[in-house]
Scaffold this active site. Sequence first.
Site, PDB file in Angstrom:
ATOM      1  N   GLY A  24       4.711   3.192  -8.991  1.00 44.14           N
ATOM      2  CA  GLY A  24       4.977   1.822  -8.549  1.00 44.14           C
ATOM      3  C   GLY A  24       6.323   1.603  -7.900  1.00 44.14           C
ATOM      4  N   ARG A  80      -4.535  -3.845   3.897  1.00 37.66           N
ATOM      5  CA  ARG A  80      -3.494  -4.359   3.000  1.00 37.66           C
ATOM      6  C   ARG A  80      -2.963  -5.727   3.436  1.00 37.66           C
ATOM      7  NH1 ARG A  80       0.743  -2.636   1.867  1.00 37.66           N
ATOM      8  NH2 ARG A  80       0.704  -2.961  -0.364  1.00 37.66           N
ATOM      9  N   TYR A 123      -3.598  -8.160   0.528  1.00 34.88           N
ATOM     10  CA  TYR A 123      -2.416  -8.453  -0.303  1.00 34.88           C
ATOM     11  C   TYR A 123      -1.394  -9.322   0.425  1.00 34.88           C
ATOM     12  CZ  TYR A 123      -4.189  -4.099  -2.386  1.00 34.88           C
ATOM     13  OH  TYR A 123      -4.974  -3.117  -2.925  1.00 34.88           O
ATOM     14  N   CYS A 181     -14.626  -8.533  13.801  1.00 39.64           N
ATOM     15  CA  CYS A 181     -15.169  -9.857  14.026  1.00 39.64           C
ATOM     16  C   CYS A 181     -14.765 -10.769  12.877  1.00 39.64           C
ATOM     17  CB  CYS A 181     -16.683  -9.736  14.141  1.00 39.64           C
ATOM     18  SG  CYS A 181     -17.321 -11.022  15.175  1.00 39.64           S
ATOM     19  N   GLU A 182     -13.477 -11.009  12.764  1.00 36.79           N
ATOM     20  CA  GLU A 182     -12.988 -11.784  11.631  1.00 36.79           C
ATOM     21  C   GLU A 182     -11.560 -12.243  11.953  1.00 36.79           C
ATOM     22  OE1 GLU A 182     -14.223 -10.290   7.930  1.00 36.79           O
ATOM     23  OE2 GLU A 182     -12.509 -11.120   6.851  1.00 36.79           O
ATOM     24  N   TYR A 199      -2.372   3.896   0.855  1.00 33.41           N
ATOM     25  CA  TYR A 199      -3.393   2.856   0.683  1.00 33.41           C
ATOM     26  C   TYR A 199      -3.884   2.265   2.004  1.00 33.41           C
ATOM     27  CZ  TYR A 199      -1.511   3.322  -4.016  1.00 33.41           C
ATOM     28  OH  TYR A 199      -1.072   3.832  -5.215  1.00 33.41           O
TER      29      TYR A 199
HETATM   30  N1  LLP Z   1      -0.256   5.599 -11.640  1.00 29.80           N
HETATM   31  C1  LLP Z   1      -1.251   4.750 -11.918  1.00 29.80           C
HETATM   32  C2  LLP Z   1      -1.899   4.799 -13.220  1.00 29.80           C
HETATM   33  C3  LLP Z   1      -1.680   3.821 -10.961  1.00 29.80           C
HETATM   34  O1  LLP Z   1      -2.663   2.989 -11.253  1.00 29.80           O
HETATM   35  C4  LLP Z   1      -1.060   3.800  -9.693  1.00 29.80           C
HETATM   36  C5  LLP Z   1      -1.479   2.861  -8.682  1.00 29.80           C
HETATM   37  C6  LLP Z   1      -0.009   4.710  -9.438  1.00 29.80           C
HETATM   38  C7  LLP Z   1       0.355   5.583 -10.436  1.00 29.80           C
HETATM   39  C8  LLP Z   1       0.707   4.787  -8.127  1.00 29.80           C
HETATM   40  O2  LLP Z   1       1.361   3.618  -7.770  1.00 29.80           O
HETATM   41  P1  LLP Z   1       2.311   3.610  -6.469  1.00 29.80           P
HETATM   42  O3  LLP Z   1       3.529   4.449  -6.778  1.00 29.80           O
HETATM   43  O4  LLP Z   1       1.522   4.186  -5.341  1.00 29.80           O
HETATM   44  O5  LLP Z   1       2.619   2.162  -6.235  1.00 29.80           O
HETATM   45  N2  LLP Z   1      -3.989  -0.584  -3.319  1.00 29.80           N
HETATM   46  C9  LLP Z   1      -2.756  -1.205  -3.750  1.00 29.80           C
HETATM   47  C10 LLP Z   1      -2.078  -0.411  -4.789  1.00 29.80           C
HETATM   48  C11 LLP Z   1      -2.951  -0.134  -5.979  1.00 29.80           C
HETATM   49  C12 LLP Z   1      -2.236   0.750  -6.907  1.00 29.80           C
HETATM   50  C13 LLP Z   1      -3.126   1.217  -7.970  1.00 29.80           C
HETATM   51  N3  LLP Z   1      -2.478   2.086  -8.864  1.00 29.80           N
HETATM   52  C14 LLP Z   1      -1.839  -1.380  -2.545  1.00 29.80           C
HETATM   53  O6  LLP Z   1      -2.233  -1.006  -1.455  1.00 29.80           O
HETATM   54  O7  LLP Z   1      -0.743  -1.923  -2.657  1.00 29.80           O
END
Ligand code: LLP
Length: 468
Positions: A279, A365, A369, A396-397, A426
């Site tokens: 995260g 995204r 988001y 088309c949106e 992502y």
């Molecule tokens: N570990 C776990 C258990 C997770 O669920 C995630 C992300 C990560 C690590 C990696 O997180 P990162 O460092 O990439 O932020 N689709 C969304 C993000 C969903 C994240 C889901 N889990 C987006 O595009 O912002």
Amino acid sequence: MHSPGAGVTAIVPSWLQAPADVNELLPQLWSRTVGRDADGVLTVGGLSAAEIAATHGTPVFVLDEEDFRARAVAYRDAFADAFADLCDGADVYYAGKSFLATGVARWIAEDGLHLDTCSSGEFTLGLRGGVRPDWIALHGNNKSRGEIRAALQAGLGRIVVDSLEEIEVVASIARELGVVAPVMLRVTVGVEAHTHSYIATAHEDQKFGLSLAGGQAELAVARVVGHPELQLRGLHSHIGSQIFDMGAFEVSARRLLGLHHGVQREHGVELPEIDLGGGFGMAYTSEHQPLGPAEIAGRLAEIVARECLSQGIAVPKVSVEPGRSISGPSTFTLYEVGTTKDVALDGGARRRYVSVDGGMSDNIRTALYDADYSATLASRASTAPGVLSRVVGKHCESGDVVVKDEFLPADAAAGDLLAVPGTGAYCRSMASNYNQLPRPGVVSVRDGASRVLVRRETPEDLLALDAG
Ligand code: LLP
């Protein structure tokens, strides 16, 4: 600095400055080998955007291998160093959900990182790329029995159990296979963090994990400890994404270590590890100032050391799971510009709509988001002033927006190439075939050569799925 024009100031987000030079590349937004050549054409990995587009077509995800690998290695080394004296180093699991291909898994294996996966599809790519099975983690709130079986048969290093029910499922499959399953427990620590803020009291109301406040986590520990087919490797927590505030990790580490300590007291078991999840934030626009791996690792080491000291316990091994902060900045999407259109808004402002040959099918995204992105003209430099523009796709949106707000040169026109940075995480991994658009390929570039990591889909690929 150019004046943005009548009425425009009112609709420009506060973080977006009209640039003095529309060709400028803000270093925090672009991968490390990106620049412009003598003609002003965007270059990456020793190749020009024009050459890449000519060879691979558009839209295409262009991944800077040197950048991706340098970030991965920086995480690996920063965590190893920061935790070396505390607990013999820390493991970095690259979160493959952000973007994974066999070629990427190969880099992860060669560069000595672990891999975080959340489906059999993801761990299959990891294994194909040569990642050691015992360095792969499997997550998921609803893993199928088939996935759990395949993970145990392949010898994955940890299954991160997400519910009380799943404990029994994993135990029964381990029993059938005659193996001991290494498990971690995903704990909901009551912290939810996104970008600049976090809330450390509530946010139990979601599908992941075993609630700490509600007592499920403790119950899960007791059940796992009671199963001879399960070996409890430690506790895990992931608190959100695009986090810049380390305070959220502090609360989560404190709570997780409190439970870790409790397990020692109640069950006499010293768990070997805690995982603090991923995260860590990255820069999508000039508004974001992310911390680097060394700072993140240093702060987490301080936090963990302080908490363990205050609880009077030995520091367990620590692991983390960064995805976006490794893959995100490594990649830009290269599009070709089609139509442009000026729209008059209330108050006299005008917004230019610049349409590109992809859109929400390769970057959901923005729509999903409300994410912000940046963009630059890639096929040439321009001397025209910047006009407030919105980069939109061909779907088309009306919500099909890639970049909500950017100052693009006033002369950007059909046939120009446009690059959107920060799309390595992502975007391809969440791409769709909306409106029957084939998904773009992913091309890695390095030292003047390009290589296809994921082939572009063709209309024939889509027709082949249609039963006719
Ligand atoms: N570990 C776990 C258990 C997770 O669920 C995630 C992300 C990560 C690590 C990696 O997180 P990162 O460092 O990439 O932020 N689709 C969304 C993000 C969903 C994240 C889901 N889990 C987006 O595009 O912002």
